[in-house]
Design a protein around this motif. Structure first.
Motif, PDB file in Angstrom:
ATOM      1  N   GLU A 115       0.854  -1.186   0.000  1.00  0.00           N
ATOM      2  CA  GLU A 115       0.000   0.000   0.000  1.00  0.00           C
ATOM      3  C   GLU A 115       0.887   1.233   0.000  1.00  0.00           C
ATOM      4  O   GLU A 115       1.811   1.335   0.807  1.00  0.00           O
ATOM      5  N   PHE A 116       0.611   2.157  -0.899  1.00  0.00           N
ATOM      6  CA  PHE A 116       1.377   3.397  -0.928  1.00  0.00           C
ATOM      7  C   PHE A 116       0.613   4.474  -0.165  1.00  0.00           C
ATOM      8  O   PHE A 116      -0.550   4.731  -0.430  1.00  0.00           O
ATOM      9  N   VAL A 117       1.293   5.100   0.802  1.00  0.00           N
ATOM     10  CA  VAL A 117       0.699   6.157   1.617  1.00  0.00           C
ATOM     11  C   VAL A 117       1.411   7.465   1.305  1.00  0.00           C
ATOM     12  O   VAL A 117       2.629   7.572   1.488  1.00  0.00           O
ATOM     13  N   ASP A 118       0.663   8.439   0.837  1.00  0.00           N
ATOM     14  CA  ASP A 118       1.250   9.722   0.460  1.00  0.00           C
ATOM     15  C   ASP A 118       1.611  10.528   1.704  1.00  0.00           C
ATOM     16  O   ASP A 118       0.739  10.942   2.466  1.00  0.00           O
ATOM     17  N   GLY A 119       2.895  10.728   1.932  1.00  0.00           N
ATOM     18  CA  GLY A 119       3.352  11.523   3.071  1.00  0.00           C
ATOM     19  C   GLY A 119       4.282  10.751   3.985  1.00  0.00           C
ATOM     20  O   GLY A 119       4.582   9.571   3.768  1.00  0.00           O
ATOM     21  N   LYS A 120       4.738  11.425   5.041  1.00  0.00           N
ATOM     22  CA  LYS A 120       5.621  10.808   6.022  1.00  0.00           C
ATOM     23  C   LYS A 120       4.830   9.857   6.915  1.00  0.00           C
ATOM     24  O   LYS A 120       3.612   9.982   7.044  1.00  0.00           O
ATOM     25  N   LYS A 121       5.538   8.936   7.547  1.00  0.00           N
ATOM     26  CA  LYS A 121       4.858   8.002   8.441  1.00  0.00           C
ATOM     27  C   LYS A 121       4.499   8.708   9.742  1.00  0.00           C
ATOM     28  O   LYS A 121       5.384   9.210  10.452  1.00  0.00           O
ATOM     29  N   PRO A 122       3.219   8.747  10.098  1.00  0.00           N
ATOM     30  CA  PRO A 122       2.808   9.404  11.348  1.00  0.00           C
ATOM     31  C   PRO A 122       3.409   8.718  12.570  1.00  0.00           C
ATOM     32  O   PRO A 122       3.457   7.491  12.648  1.00  0.00           O
ATOM     33  N   GLY A 123       3.867   9.520  13.512  1.00  0.00           N
ATOM     34  CA  GLY A 123       4.375   8.987  14.757  1.00  0.00           C
ATOM     35  C   GLY A 123       5.760   8.385  14.706  1.00  0.00           C
ATOM     36  O   GLY A 123       6.262   7.901  15.722  1.00  0.00           O
ATOM     37  N   SER A 124       6.382   8.397  13.533  1.00  0.00           N
ATOM     38  CA  SER A 124       7.714   7.819  13.420  1.00  0.00           C
ATOM     39  C   SER A 124       8.780   8.836  13.797  1.00  0.00           C
ATOM     40  O   SER A 124       8.700  10.006  13.426  1.00  0.00           O
ATOM     41  N   ALA A 125       9.797   8.375  14.526  1.00  0.00           N
ATOM     42  CA  ALA A 125      10.914   9.260  14.868  1.00  0.00           C
ATOM     43  C   ALA A 125      11.706   9.630  13.618  1.00  0.00           C
ATOM     44  O   ALA A 125      12.325  10.686  13.557  1.00  0.00           O
TER      45      ALA A 125
END
Length: 293
Positions: free
Chosen positions: A76-86
């Motif tokens: 799955e491609f998610v547009d944007g940065k990973k939420p909650g990731s350092a």
């Protein structure tokens, strides 16, 4: 010590301390070029719950997408940065409960599973040059292209095919490309030069110089892996394709070497490449080339 080893030591220590709770899923938080060792028992069937965070106009994201698609990995491609990731850069790949950061690390970590054997030292060196050399050179040359032409090309030829968000990017790049190039171009060149030296031990070259370097590495072979397309070919192709789609000077310079142009067209055909939005690419791929991997 790789990140997996550090994690396993922490979990074992917790159990020795008397914790009764089950351990959390193994989550990697590696930095750029920091080794991630996936379980040696993994096969393609274990590459589940794949989620790639990034942007379609990001060269390293397009690179990883191309690799996953070629080897038939559902993701799955998610547009944007990973939420909650350092780790707040892109791309980020979640696979089998493990987070992998940095396209270089993704390719080297996935290679044993996808192509059935680890990358050779020579292949690792090529991937290093692709990620921390050629990619930086293409980006820097595009931003610094005269009168913002490179950024305008990215917006006009690529951004406008990416839906509403892409149209906004298209307008921003096309309108503000010259100013953006003037404002960040010089700093980008200095920063990329420093990064290239740190990661590869070599000075940053021009796209044309990298093209000649790759042509020498190819020799008379059709692909970097010999007679069949391999992960190194897919990685380099995915790195370059955005700049060719956008018809930037940097992309055209990279394909100026006839040997590299021939290689590029073969990989385009074998990989089943399609541009963003399904449009045909302006460079025609040769016919009668069959998929060998």
């Amino acid at each position: 010590m790789c990140i997996r080893d550090r994690y396993q030591r922490r979990v074992r220590g917790a159990f020795r301390g008397g914790m009764e709770e089950e351990s959390e899923p193994m989550i990697q938080t590696n930095q750029e070029k920091e080794t991630v060792a996936l379980p040696v028992s993994w096969t393609k069937n274990d590459l589940t719950a794949c989620k790639l965070y990034g942007m379609l106009m990001s060269p390293p994201c397009r690179k990883v997408m191309g690799v996953l698609e070629f080897y038939g990995i559902n993701f799955e491609f998610v547009d944007g940065k990973k939420p909650g990731s350092a780790y707040q850069k892109i791309p980020v790949l979640d696979v089998g409960g493990i987070q992998i950061n940095d396209s270089y690390v993704m390719v080297t970590a996935l290679a044993p599973i996808l192509q059935g054997e680890p990358m050779t030292p020579e292949e690792v060196a090529i991937e290093e040059t692709t990620t921390f050399g050629a990619m930086l050179a293409l980006e820097e040359a595009t931003v610094n292209q005269c009168c913002g032409g490179g950024l305008r090309g990215c917006g006009w030829h690529v951004g406008c095919r990416m839906g509403c968000k892409g149209c906004c990017i298209c307008c921003a790049f096309y309108t503000c490309g010259p100013c953006m190039g003037c404002c960040v171009g010089g700093k980008m060149r200095a920063g990329f030069q420093k990064k290239c030296q740190k990661m590869t031990g070599s000075d940053l070259q021009t796209p044309l110089e990298y093209s000649d370097h790759y042509a020498q590495l190819l020799g008379d072979a059709p692909y970097f892996h010999g007679d069949a397309v391999g992960i190194v070919d897919l990685s380099l192709f995915g790195t370059v394709i955005l700049f060719v789609e956008a018809e930037t000077d940097a992309g055209m310079d990279f394909l100026n070497n006839p040997r590299i142009l021939e290689w590029f067209q073969k990989v385009a055909q074998v990989s089943g490449y399609q541009a963003i939005g399904g449009a045909m690419h302006p460079l025609d791929a040769p016919q009668n080339v069959t998929k060998t991997a």
